[in-house]
Write a protein that holds these residues in place. Structure first.
Motif, PDB file in Angstrom:
ATOM      1  N   VAL A 116       2.401   6.862  12.390  1.00 63.97           N
ATOM      2  CA  VAL A 116       2.840   5.120  12.638  1.00 63.97           C
ATOM      3  C   VAL A 116       3.003   5.345  14.385  1.00 63.97           C
ATOM      4  O   VAL A 116       4.091   6.175  14.884  1.00 63.97           O
ATOM      5  N   ARG A 117       1.591   4.294  14.511  1.00 68.49           N
ATOM      6  CA  ARG A 117       1.655   4.535  16.243  1.00 68.49           C
ATOM      7  C   ARG A 117       2.593   3.520  16.519  1.00 68.49           C
ATOM      8  O   ARG A 117       1.751   2.669  16.114  1.00 68.49           O
ATOM      9  N   ILE A 161       6.375   2.729  -0.622  1.00 68.19           N
ATOM     10  CA  ILE A 161       5.624   1.610  -0.533  1.00 68.19           C
ATOM     11  C   ILE A 161       5.835   1.292   0.954  1.00 68.19           C
ATOM     12  O   ILE A 161       6.835   1.145   1.279  1.00 68.19           O
ATOM     13  N   PHE A 162       4.706   0.650   1.204  1.00 64.14           N
ATOM     14  CA  PHE A 162       4.809  -0.076   3.085  1.00 64.14           C
ATOM     15  C   PHE A 162       3.863  -1.431   2.584  1.00 64.14           C
ATOM     16  O   PHE A 162       3.087  -1.717   1.801  1.00 64.14           O
ATOM     17  N   ILE A 178       4.926   7.971   7.375  1.00 61.92           N
ATOM     18  CA  ILE A 178       4.934   6.957   6.622  1.00 61.92           C
ATOM     19  C   ILE A 178       5.027   8.520   4.985  1.00 61.92           C
ATOM     20  O   ILE A 178       3.711   8.844   5.375  1.00 61.92           O
ATOM     21  N   LEU A 179       5.988   8.917   4.299  1.00 65.77           N
ATOM     22  CA  LEU A 179       5.262   9.932   3.509  1.00 65.77           C
ATOM     23  C   LEU A 179       4.662   9.455   2.418  1.00 65.77           C
ATOM     24  O   LEU A 179       4.637   8.431   1.950  1.00 65.77           O
ATOM     25  N   ALA A 218       0.864  -1.046   0.056  1.00 63.63           N
ATOM     26  CA  ALA A 218       0.040  -0.292  -0.128  1.00 63.63           C
ATOM     27  C   ALA A 218       0.772   1.910  -0.068  1.00 63.63           C
ATOM     28  O   ALA A 218       1.923   1.255   0.560  1.00 63.63           O
ATOM     29  N   VAL A 219       0.456   2.482  -0.226  1.00 58.40           N
ATOM     30  CA  VAL A 219       0.503   3.790  -0.129  1.00 58.40           C
ATOM     31  C   VAL A 219      -0.575   3.850   0.347  1.00 58.40           C
ATOM     32  O   VAL A 219      -1.707   3.907   0.854  1.00 58.40           O
ATOM     33  N   ILE A 220      -0.513   5.324   1.606  1.00 58.25           N
ATOM     34  CA  ILE A 220      -0.539   6.075   2.495  1.00 58.25           C
ATOM     35  C   ILE A 220      -1.933   6.953   1.191  1.00 58.25           C
ATOM     36  O   ILE A 220      -1.441   7.550   0.372  1.00 58.25           O
ATOM     37  N   ASN A 221      -2.717   7.235   2.296  1.00 62.36           N
ATOM     38  CA  ASN A 221      -4.124   8.117   1.527  1.00 62.36           C
ATOM     39  C   ASN A 221      -4.172   9.097   2.666  1.00 62.36           C
ATOM     40  O   ASN A 221      -5.062   8.989   3.361  1.00 62.36           O
TER      41      ASN A 221
END
Length: 213
Positions: free
Chosen positions: A143-144, A162-163, A157-158, A132-135
């Motif tokens: 990230v907690r 990709i993570f 995460i920028l 995924a990537v962030i939305n």
């Protein structure tokens, strides 16, 4: 002429995508049909043996077969596998199904099975992981340390980074990992995750390189 070639190409993509979805669901249907026909207590899938009780998740045949007809098929970014999501109401199962030729279109094509929290049914320290990537309109997401805003921010995460993540149908917070899956990073709110299926083509190509390699 180019317009007709493009239309022809897209039509074939839709056809094969639909075919792949049906064939993946057929593998899951074949599993439950086999369990019902032979009244088995356990069944061998791949190199593992699964108990019927774990596969049924406390549900009866009617609920399971209804769930199979409504099951979703997701791409996990690996061109050799797809994921069938079987939603059983308060429980769920994720089936990792091989799409690599040659295929038998039977339950033998199932590689492994995970519960609704993303745990492998047999090995609880093994999680299913999707790219995924962030939305996030801010172009970054925190990230907690735990599955809530109450937990301290551990990292961020920028955009377009990709993570991997583990879906959890019982929580709004998902586990996330480095793009090679080796490093557990923490937790991200699910609405801040843009999964593979919803990403633009250029991002998908990068994800497929990571998952396939």
């Amino acid at each position: 002429m180019k317009k007709y070639i493009t239309a022809f190409f897209l039509l074939h993509i839709c056809f094969f995508s639909t075919y792949a979805q049906h064939s993946c669901k057929d593998c899951v249907y074949d599993l439950y049909k086999t369990l019902s026909t032979y009244q088995l207590d356990s069944i061998d899938i791949g190199e593992n043996t699964y108990s019927v009780s774990s596969l049924y998740q406390g549900k009866n045949n009617r609920i399971i077969f209804e769930a199979i007809t409504k099951a979703r098929v997701l791409s996990c970014g690996n061109p050799l596998d797809s994921v069938v999501v079987l939603n059983l109401g308060n429980k769920a199962l994720f089936f990792l199904v091989s799409t690599e030729s040659p295929r038998c279109f039977k339950y033998f094509d199932i590689n492994s099975i995970y519960d609704g929290k993303g745990h492998n049914l047999l090995y609880k320290d093994d999680y299913i992981k999707f790219p995924a990537v962030i939305n996030d309109p801010d172009a970054f997401t925190y990230v907690r340390e735990g599955p809530s805003k109450k937990y301290r921010v551990k990292n961020k995460i920028l955009q377009n980074e990709i993570f991997l993540y583990t879906p959890n149908l019982n929580s709004d917070w998902y586990r996330v990992y480095s793009n090679d899956g080796n490093l557990f990073l923490g937790y991200i709110y699910r609405k801040r995750i843009l999964p593979y299926d919803k990403c633009p083509i250029n991002i998908k190509k990068e994800m497929m390189k990571i998952m396939f390699d």
